[in-house]
Design an enzyme around this catalytic site. Structure first.
Site, PDB file in Angstrom:
ATOM      1  N   PHE A  88       0.876  -1.305   0.017  1.00 17.81           N
ATOM      2  CA  PHE A  88       0.046   0.042   0.024  1.00 17.81           C
ATOM      3  C   PHE A  88       0.871   1.317  -0.132  1.00 17.81           C
ATOM      4  O   PHE A  88       0.437   2.350  -0.446  1.00 17.81           O
ATOM      5  CB  PHE A  88      -0.765   0.110   1.375  1.00 17.81           C
ATOM      6  N   LYS A 137      -1.295  -7.217  -9.201  1.00 14.05           N
ATOM      7  CA  LYS A 137      -2.225  -7.416  -8.157  1.00 14.05           C
ATOM      8  C   LYS A 137      -1.836  -6.282  -6.858  1.00 14.05           C
ATOM      9  O   LYS A 137      -1.094  -6.541  -6.138  1.00 14.05           O
ATOM     10  CB  LYS A 137      -2.220  -8.928  -7.518  1.00 14.05           C
ATOM     11  N   GLU A 162      -4.914  -3.758  -1.768  1.00 12.58           N
ATOM     12  CA  GLU A 162      -6.320  -3.516  -1.745  1.00 12.58           C
ATOM     13  C   GLU A 162      -6.592  -2.314  -0.859  1.00 12.58           C
ATOM     14  O   GLU A 162      -7.695  -1.638  -1.081  1.00 12.58           O
ATOM     15  CB  GLU A 162      -7.219  -4.675  -1.146  1.00 12.58           C
ATOM     16  N   ARG A 163      -5.755  -1.517  -0.555  1.00 16.14           N
ATOM     17  CA  ARG A 163      -5.859  -0.652   0.598  1.00 16.14           C
ATOM     18  C   ARG A 163      -6.098   0.920  -0.473  1.00 16.14           C
ATOM     19  O   ARG A 163      -6.764   1.671  -0.103  1.00 16.14           O
ATOM     20  CB  ARG A 163      -4.708  -0.418   1.562  1.00 16.14           C
ATOM     21  N   SER A 220       5.370  -6.879   3.561  1.00 14.87           N
ATOM     22  CA  SER A 220       6.030  -7.347   4.634  1.00 14.87           C
ATOM     23  C   SER A 220       6.700  -8.464   4.693  1.00 14.87           C
ATOM     24  O   SER A 220       6.502  -9.342   3.821  1.00 14.87           O
ATOM     25  CB  SER A 220       4.838  -7.318   5.801  1.00 14.87           C
ATOM     26  N   CYS A 238       9.425   1.752   3.537  1.00 11.63           N
ATOM     27  CA  CYS A 238      10.444   0.723   3.790  1.00 11.63           C
ATOM     28  C   CYS A 238      11.982   1.305   3.944  1.00 11.63           C
ATOM     29  O   CYS A 238      12.745   0.708   4.457  1.00 11.63           O
ATOM     30  CB  CYS A 238      10.272  -0.359   2.829  1.00 11.63           C
ATOM     31  N   GLU A 271       9.118  -3.985  13.170  1.00 17.44           N
ATOM     32  CA  GLU A 271       9.065  -2.617  12.208  1.00 17.44           C
ATOM     33  C   GLU A 271       7.796  -2.036  12.662  1.00 17.44           C
ATOM     34  O   GLU A 271       6.851  -2.472  12.697  1.00 17.44           O
ATOM     35  CB  GLU A 271       8.852  -3.241  10.815  1.00 17.44           C
TER      36      GLU A 271
HETATM   37  P1  NAD Z   1       1.653  -6.571   3.264  1.00 17.36           P
HETATM   38  O1  NAD Z   1       2.482  -7.611   3.328  1.00 17.36           O
HETATM   39  O2  NAD Z   1       0.390  -6.572   4.151  1.00 17.36           O
HETATM   40  O3  NAD Z   1       0.960  -6.476   1.686  1.00 17.36           O
HETATM   41  C1  NAD Z   1       1.417  -6.652   0.608  1.00 17.36           C
HETATM   42  C2  NAD Z   1       0.797  -7.406  -0.496  1.00 17.36           C
HETATM   43  O4  NAD Z   1       0.652  -8.710   0.040  1.00 17.36           O
HETATM   44  C3  NAD Z   1      -0.396  -6.757  -0.919  1.00 17.36           C
HETATM   45  O5  NAD Z   1      -0.812  -6.761  -2.351  1.00 17.36           O
HETATM   46  C4  NAD Z   1      -1.647  -7.592  -0.097  1.00 17.36           C
HETATM   47  O6  NAD Z   1      -2.686  -7.738  -0.595  1.00 17.36           O
HETATM   48  C5  NAD Z   1      -0.879  -9.085  -0.156  1.00 17.36           C
HETATM   49  N1  NAD Z   1      -1.284  -9.851   1.042  1.00 17.36           N
HETATM   50  C6  NAD Z   1      -1.476  -9.307   2.536  1.00 17.36           C
HETATM   51  N2  NAD Z   1      -1.774 -10.399   3.192  1.00 17.36           N
HETATM   52  C7  NAD Z   1      -1.510 -11.573   2.513  1.00 17.36           C
HETATM   53  C8  NAD Z   1      -1.697 -12.914   2.733  1.00 17.36           C
HETATM   54  N3  NAD Z   1      -1.829 -13.360   4.104  1.00 17.36           N
HETATM   55  N4  NAD Z   1      -1.337 -13.955   1.851  1.00 17.36           N
HETATM   56  C9  NAD Z   1      -1.043 -13.308   0.495  1.00 17.36           C
HETATM   57  N5  NAD Z   1      -0.938 -12.147   0.139  1.00 17.36           N
HETATM   58  C10 NAD Z   1      -1.088 -11.262   1.098  1.00 17.36           C
HETATM   59  O7  NAD Z   1       2.513  -5.047   3.274  1.00 17.36           O
HETATM   60  P2  NAD Z   1       1.787  -3.835   3.180  1.00 17.36           P
HETATM   61  O8  NAD Z   1       1.210  -3.384   4.364  1.00 17.36           O
HETATM   62  O9  NAD Z   1       0.865  -3.522   2.176  1.00 17.36           O
HETATM   63  O10 NAD Z   1       3.143  -2.984   3.065  1.00 17.36           O
HETATM   64  C11 NAD Z   1       3.787  -2.379   3.976  1.00 17.36           C
HETATM   65  C12 NAD Z   1       5.172  -3.349   3.965  1.00 17.36           C
HETATM   66  O11 NAD Z   1       5.728  -3.313   2.864  1.00 17.36           O
HETATM   67  C13 NAD Z   1       6.239  -2.936   5.014  1.00 17.36           C
HETATM   68  O12 NAD Z   1       6.651  -3.981   5.632  1.00 17.36           O
HETATM   69  C14 NAD Z   1       7.247  -2.366   4.215  1.00 17.36           C
HETATM   70  O13 NAD Z   1       8.544  -2.444   4.901  1.00 17.36           O
HETATM   71  C15 NAD Z   1       7.217  -3.376   3.202  1.00 17.36           C
HETATM   72  N6  NAD Z   1       7.674  -2.442   1.890  1.00 17.36           N
HETATM   73  C16 NAD Z   1       9.180  -2.972   1.634  1.00 17.36           C
HETATM   74  C17 NAD Z   1       9.643  -2.536   0.547  1.00 17.36           C
HETATM   75  C18 NAD Z   1      10.852  -3.097   0.111  1.00 17.36           C
HETATM   76  O14 NAD Z   1      11.265  -2.652  -1.201  1.00 17.36           O
HETATM   77  N7  NAD Z   1      11.565  -3.764   0.727  1.00 17.36           N
HETATM   78  C19 NAD Z   1       9.182  -1.283  -0.246  1.00 17.36           C
HETATM   79  C20 NAD Z   1       7.850  -0.882   0.217  1.00 17.36           C
HETATM   80  C21 NAD Z   1       7.421  -1.425   1.356  1.00 17.36           C
END
Ligand code: NAD
Length: 499
Positions: free
Chosen positions: A149, A173, A176-177, A226, A281, A384
């Site tokens: 998101f 994909k 969804e937020r 994450s 991140c 985090e």
């Molecule tokens: P998230 O892991 O909750 O979601 C990321 C994606 O995974 C979304 O598209 C979501 O729909 C999907 N997802 C969520 N739960 C799932 C599940 N149980 N099974 C399968 N798919 C699932 O992350 P977020 O809250 O959207 O983003 C924040 C996180 O992303 C933070 O931890 C941040 O550090 C990380 N981030 C990392 C980078 C990097 O390059 N390392 C860059 C940006 C964000």
């Protein structure tokens, strides 16, 4: 209320699963739209259509594909403000920061205009007698991007640009937020000349992600989010034989040496710690001053700057330093971690817990927080937080400071502030973290370099954007060719003795 859709074969397509997720305006706490969550069947249909479209796109010459990128750059610039407004309204980040989100994605599309150069392959003339050898970089077919998101324009563009320029079809994909900007980007790519079906935006949650992982057609998955989900996707993708690069969470340390410019370091910490409400991140969440004198000098400068931070809705334009966090659940999680910091004995020097904003009482705002005397065993250090919370861990020596960053499970970004070239060099060489800043707090590499963390911040090899992205989204085929010699003389009309 607005009902969002998927983007399939160049059209907005309504969801049929009957499942939806709410999309909030984080500044007011109101639901502003709902987004369909795709079923396995919807995903399967989008993938099958993408596979058909990819055949023509993969056979299109690379220069023509690059021209689509070139036109997309023009159109994204044209629509920059519209994209940024929508982005701010769903994510909550300030308008200038939202423009930055689009801009850093756009730069990767600019880089992708040069894709033909990166796709050229290799050639050895006369590798043996009459033998030539050459390697081709071919598209994988249908690939998927699963994005978080916190950068709803930048990260989808990081995925789409290289994958499409290399001749693949992509299933995106998004989170969804805040799914509207990816849908707008898909429309822009269509206007830029991308054939229908080559980019499908399929909205959804875990069901859609699992359908991607189970699809025998999808060849590669680029994930950002994450760490637990990154790890899950990496292992599941490996099980089904897919290529996967999965980038995860972070806990970025900034080391401040006694010789650093303290005013510069304090400014850098406030911007990098609190910008985008800490939902980056590459945010700096841990300040590590070396020596008590450095800690005191830094604290003295930090506190008034943190107390003066302006928190508000994106509609306030430049008058706001950061906006709300993305959801009520995110806010709750941040406040829970802050309570744990207090309970576990950290000193809460700036306490934003009572923060409210008149007229926006239901918004997901979190005031700024600054903890001093944080220790490595505390939850606020190990986890985090992804919110406007800066922790200070005091180190007695440079070795202790570098050791803290090295021992942490995350390894996305880090920085050192110093005037000592030797310390900076040693730090850059020894640190086990993917992106390093020297007097630069958020060292996000530019589009033609690559972006990626180490340790639990990244699973799989090859980084995002830069030349690595083209390696990830292509596979190499190597041809060894020998043509019989002697045919150049043409037909022989006389009997020839065998020799
Ligand atoms: P998230 O892991 O909750 O979601 C990321 C994606 O995974 C979304 O598209 C979501 O729909 C999907 N997802 C969520 N739960 C799932 C599940 N149980 N099974 C399968 N798919 C699932 O992350 P977020 O809250 O959207 O983003 C924040 C996180 O992303 C933070 O931890 C941040 O550090 C990380 N981030 C990392 C980078 C990097 O390059 N390392 C860059 C940006 C964000």
């Amino acid at each position: 209320m607005q009902e969002l859709s998927h983007w399939i074969d160049g059209k907005r397509v309504a969801g049929t699963s009957g499942r939806f997720a709410d999309v909030y305006n984080p500044a007011t706490g109101e639901v502003q739209a709902r987004v369909p969550l795709a079923s396995k069947a919807e995903m399967g249909d989008a993938v099958a259509r993408a596979a058909k479209a990819q055949l023509g796109w993969g056979a299109t010459n690379p220069q023509k594909r690059a021209r689509v990128m070139m036109e997309a750059v023009r159109l994204i610039n044209r629509d920059m403000d519209k994209l940024a407004e929508k982005l701010s309204s769903e994510h909550g980040k300030t308008f200038p920061d939202a423009r930055g989100d689009v801009q850093r994605g756009l730069e990767v599309i600019e880089f992708c205009i040069g894709a033909p150069h990166l796709l050229k392959g290799e050639f050895t003339d006369s590798a043996g007698p009459g033998i030539d050898m050459y390697s081709m970089r071919q598209p994988l077919g249908v690939v998927a991007g699963i994005t978080p998101f916190n950068f709803p324009a930048m990260i989808p563009l990081w995925k789409m640009g290289p994958a499409l320029a290399a001749g693949n079809a992509m299933i995106l994909k998004p989170s969804e937020r805040d799914p509207s900007v990816p849908l707008m980007l898909a429309k822009i790519f269509q206007e830029a000349g991308l054939p229908d079906g080559v980019l499908q935006v399929v909205n959804g949650d875990k069901d859609a992600v699992d359908a991607i992982l189970d699809s025998p057609v999808i060849q590669a998955v680029g994930f950002v989010g994450s760490t637990p989900i990154a790890h899950y996707i990496y292992t599941r993708a490996a099980e089904t034989g897919k290529r996967a690069q999965c980038f995860g969470g972070a806990k970025n340390h900034m080391i401040i040496m006694p010789d650093a410019d303290m005013d510069q370091a304090a400014d850098a910490l406030v911007g990098a710690g609190f910008g985008a409400a800490g939902e980056r991140c590459m945010a700096i969440s841990v300040a590590v001053p070396v020596g008590e004198g450095t800690a005191e000098a830094l604290r003295e400068r930090l506190v008034p700057k943190i107390e003066a931070l302006k928190v508000g809705p994106w509609t306030a334009g430049d008058d706001v330093d950061y906006g709300p966090v993305v959801t009520a659940a995110a806010k709750e999680n941040i406040l829970r971690l802050i309570e744990s910091g207090v309970e576990q004995g950290a000193e809460l020097v700036v306490d934003g817990r009572g923060f409210t904003l008149q007229g926006y009482e239901n918004g997901f705002f979190v005031g700024p927080h600054f903890f001093d005397h944080v220790t490595p065993d505390m939850d606020i250090y190990r986890t985090e937080i992804f919110g406007p919370v800066l922790s200070m861990v005091r180190a007695a020596s440079y070795e202790e400071a570098i050791g803290l960053a090295m021992d942490h499970e995350y390894g996305n970004g880090t920085a050192i502030f110093t005037r000592d070239g030797d310390a900076a060099r040693d730090f850059a060489n020894r640190i086990n973290i993917g992106m390093v800043g020297v007097n630069v707090p958020i060292p996000v590499p530019l589009a033609y370099h690559t972006f990626g963390g180490w340790k639990k911040s990244g699973f799989g090899d090859l980084n995002q954007h830069g030349p690595d992205a083209f390696r990830f989204y292509t596979r190499t085929k190597t041809v060894t060719a020998r043509w019989p010699s002697g045919i150049k003389q043409g037909a022989a009309f006389n009997f020839k003795a065998m020799d």
